[in-house]
Write an enzyme that holds these catalytic residues in place. Structure first.
Site, PDB file in Angstrom:
ATOM      1  N   ARG A  47       0.944  -1.322   0.166  1.00  0.00           N
ATOM      2  CA  ARG A  47       0.229   0.273  -0.025  1.00  0.00           C
ATOM      3  C   ARG A  47       1.346   1.586   0.014  1.00  0.00           C
ATOM      4  O   ARG A  47       0.246   2.371  -0.506  1.00  0.00           O
ATOM      5  CB  ARG A  47      -0.673  -0.180   1.438  1.00  0.00           C
ATOM      6  CG  ARG A  47      -2.089  -0.068   0.808  1.00  0.00           C
ATOM      7  CD  ARG A  47      -3.113   0.191   2.913  1.00  0.00           C
ATOM      8  NE  ARG A  47      -1.902   0.437   3.198  1.00  0.00           N
ATOM      9  CZ  ARG A  47      -2.918   0.009   4.335  1.00  0.00           C
ATOM     10  NH1 ARG A  47      -4.453   0.254   4.482  1.00  0.00           N
ATOM     11  NH2 ARG A  47      -1.934  -0.067   5.668  1.00  0.00           N
ATOM     12  N   ASP A 231       6.140 -19.035  19.207  1.00  0.00           N
ATOM     13  CA  ASP A 231       7.445 -18.354  17.941  1.00  0.00           C
ATOM     14  C   ASP A 231       7.965 -19.422  17.817  1.00  0.00           C
ATOM     15  O   ASP A 231       8.400 -19.880  16.544  1.00  0.00           O
ATOM     16  CB  ASP A 231       8.066 -17.414  18.596  1.00  0.00           C
ATOM     17  CG  ASP A 231       9.010 -16.860  17.998  1.00  0.00           C
ATOM     18  OD1 ASP A 231       8.328 -16.283  16.208  1.00  0.00           O
ATOM     19  OD2 ASP A 231       9.580 -16.053  18.350  1.00  0.00           O
ATOM     20  N   HIS A 236       8.974 -24.821  14.325  1.00  0.00           N
ATOM     21  CA  HIS A 236      10.862 -25.050  14.206  1.00  0.00           C
ATOM     22  C   HIS A 236      11.232 -26.236  15.018  1.00  0.00           C
ATOM     23  O   HIS A 236      11.573 -27.649  14.302  1.00  0.00           O
ATOM     24  CB  HIS A 236      11.718 -23.698  14.805  1.00  0.00           C
ATOM     25  CG  HIS A 236      11.319 -23.002  13.480  1.00  0.00           C
ATOM     26  ND1 HIS A 236      10.914 -22.815  12.447  1.00  0.00           N
ATOM     27  CD2 HIS A 236      11.432 -21.308  14.379  1.00  0.00           C
ATOM     28  CE1 HIS A 236      10.081 -21.084  11.969  1.00  0.00           C
ATOM     29  NE2 HIS A 236      11.364 -20.558  12.868  1.00  0.00           N
TER      30      HIS A 236
HETATM   31  C1  BG6 Z   1      11.404 -16.885  13.851  1.00  0.00           C
HETATM   32  C2  BG6 Z   1      10.895 -16.286  14.868  1.00  0.00           C
HETATM   33  O1  BG6 Z   1      10.609 -17.960  13.150  1.00  0.00           O
HETATM   34  O2  BG6 Z   1      12.689 -17.772  13.728  1.00  0.00           O
HETATM   35  C3  BG6 Z   1      12.503 -15.516  15.210  1.00  0.00           C
HETATM   36  O3  BG6 Z   1       9.940 -15.431  14.811  1.00  0.00           O
HETATM   37  C4  BG6 Z   1      13.851 -16.127  15.161  1.00  0.00           C
HETATM   38  O4  BG6 Z   1      11.529 -14.806  17.217  1.00  0.00           O
HETATM   39  C5  BG6 Z   1      13.698 -16.582  14.294  1.00  0.00           C
HETATM   40  O5  BG6 Z   1      14.288 -14.828  15.545  1.00  0.00           O
HETATM   41  C6  BG6 Z   1      15.399 -17.305  14.217  1.00  0.00           C
HETATM   42  O6  BG6 Z   1      15.402 -17.876  12.863  1.00  0.00           O
HETATM   43  P1  BG6 Z   1      16.854 -17.937  12.476  1.00  0.00           P
HETATM   44  O7  BG6 Z   1      17.126 -18.840  11.319  1.00  0.00           O
HETATM   45  O8  BG6 Z   1      17.646 -16.835  12.377  1.00  0.00           O
HETATM   46  O9  BG6 Z   1      18.073 -19.087  13.710  1.00  0.00           O
END
Ligand code: BG6
Length: 485
Positions: A47, A231, A236
């Site tokens: 936007r 998160d 992950h």
């Molecule tokens: C993201 C989270 O999915 O992964 C973040 O939302 C986090 O909070 C990040 O910092 C970490 O990813 P990486 O690849 O930097 O370890």
């Protein structure tokens, strides 16, 4: 490697943080490396910019700084910019989607819609795309967090599922795109050496750590309503766990891999709310010092409530109820503002059943595999060897595979790999709906219990989290890797 398929990559949230830091830099890298088909187009949707010139100016000002550690190749950069089109769009205006349809109508190849927006916009965007027929023959990429809990994630998946078939939906978890995670699959299923030992008879415990030095940065508002469990753990860490623990898939096709991961997620021992304090530790960072620099407490970060009970650290003991893993503790841990930035998987093997070589062969951790995802991707295998000289004294030695030394080129960032996978229609590294549901189901008792009672334990920024996380492992006669001397 040139792609054989052309594409039109439509990026919603085109001026957002994720587009700036990850998505556009990853597309640039793929372009620079000649991995994008020449006619492929990127259509940014936002936007804020008035027109294409305004958007390209934003890209020049904001994205370039996030591109390539080795600097920008100016020729590649300008040919990359030629791929970019721009559509100014107000999500609330149906006529703007007609404008989008007209803009992409004549563009080539597979259509990919990447929703780099908050999850509350996923359903409205999908519906608006469908209203102008743009859901046909298209792929949709959904960023995490996909919902806030099982119910909200199901609501999004149900609504998106009415518009796109499961085979069109790419739920991204960027940890699955990291090279060493791929290598874990290669190590386990491409070698005869490890798999026979990869089970309860020979593995004593497994640790998976994702530790960050960063705090919540500019995301205090989002993070305070999210916390580390949502998160990092629900996605992950559980994805990494499922790759470590899965059975060998029949092939690497997307459903064979995802079926096996799903079996692990469904076999996670449910957490009894009464046991949560024994198997789960939550923490929140207070002020401290990281690498010589003072950093503020979480509760004083912009956007965070001063009396916040949001966890910035989680440690869990997880068990998998199947024949391969029964009784083996998996310790998972993640946190912000910890002592180091490191992500690694530690497989501790059992000691030999009888030592003819003295007690050091019976020491826990004598045989151990450490898979470091970041920084410095390495796989290190620890074993015992005889110390030179008189007598038979054993000492710990290790064999190292440092990927950047062994493979001098071809390293790819996670987003680059995953975006190329979307363009090529490869779903194996994306999370299927049933996996996501199983993960939410498993974390929910912890979420509920933590929401209902108490507060996280404090830890000083720059440390490894609350002492309770170490105490949890001590109960199993083990400790976190960095605590060993
Ligand atoms: C993201 C989270 O999915 O992964 C973040 O939302 C986090 O909070 C990040 O910092 C970490 O990813 P990486 O690849 O930097 O370890």
């Amino acid at each position: 490697m040139q792609t054989d398929s052309s594409f039109t990559f439509v990026l919603f949230g085109g001026t957002g943080d994720l587009s700036m830091r990850k998505i556009l830099p990853a597309l640039y890298e793929a372009h620079r490396a000649g991995m994008l088909e020449a006619s492929g187009k990127i259509v940014a949707v936002a936007r804020h910019a008035e027109d294409r010139d305004g958007y390209l100016q934003w890209v020049n000002e904001h994205v370039k700084a996030h591109v390539s550690k080795n600097g920008v190749d100016e020729n590649a950069w300008s040919s990359f910019l030629e791929r970019i089109e721009y559509v100014k769009l107000d999500l609330g205006k149906a006529e703007d989607f007609v404008k989008l349809r007209d803009a992409v109508q004549e563009l080539p190849g597979t259509r990919v819609f990447y929703l780099a927006t908050g999850p509350s916009l996923f359903v409205p965007i999908c519906r608006a795309l469908a209203s102008v027929g743009l859901n046909e023959n298209a792929r949709i990429v959904l960023e995490k967090p996909l919902g806030y809990d099982l119910r909200s994630s199901n609501a999004i998946n149900d609504a998106v599922g009415e518009i796109f078939a499961e085979g069109q939906i790419y739920r991204i978890d960027h940890y699955l795109g990291k090279e060493p995670v791929q290598n874990l699959l290669a190590l386990r299923f491409g070698n005869a050496l490890f798999e026979p030992l990869w089970r309860r008879e020979w593995v004593e415990s497994i640790q998976i750590t994702i530790a960050e030095e960063l705090g919540v940065e500019a995301r205090g508002d989002f993070y305070d309503n999210t916390g580390a469990l949502r998160d990092m753990v629900q996605n992950h860490l559980l994805q990494l766990l499922s790759i470590v623990a899965m059975e060998p898939p029949h092939s690497m096709d997307s459903d064979s891999v995802r079926d096996e991961k799903l079996r692990v997620l469904r076999a996670l021992k449910p957490i009894d709310p009464r046991d949560i304090s024994k198997v789960a530790v939550r923490g929140q960072y207070h002020a401290g010092v990281i690498r010589g620099t003072s950093v503020p407490a979480y509760a004083t970060e912009p956007g965070v409530k001063t009396d916040s009970a949001t966890e910035t650290f989680v440690a869990l003991k997880v068990e998998i109820e199947n024949w391969r893993w029964a009784g083996v503790p998996f310790f998972l841990r993640t946190g912000k503002r910890l002592a180091d930035r490191v992500a690694e998987i530690v497989v501790n093997f059992r000691a030999v059943p009888h030592s003819a070589l003295g007690s050091s062969a019976l020491r826990p951790g004598a045989n151990r595999l450490v898979i470091r995802l970041q920084p410095n991707e390495t796989i290190r295998l620890y074993c015992l060897a005889k110390k030179p000289g008189e007598g038979m004294n054993l000492s710990s030695v290790h064999l190292d595979l440092a990927f950047d030394q062994f493979f001098k080129e071809g390293q790819m960032e996670a987003y680059q790999r995953l975006l190329l996978d979307v363009i090529h229609g490869r779903l194996a590294l994306f999370v299927r709906r049933d996996e996501q549901e199983a993960a939410w189901k498993w974390v929910e008792p912890i979420l509920n219990e933590w929401a209902a009672s108490g507060k996280p334990k404090p830890y000083a920024a720059g440390t490894w989290g609350p002492a309770a996380a170490s105490a949890m492992l001590a109960q199993h006669d083990t400790c976190w890797l960095e605590e060993e001397n």
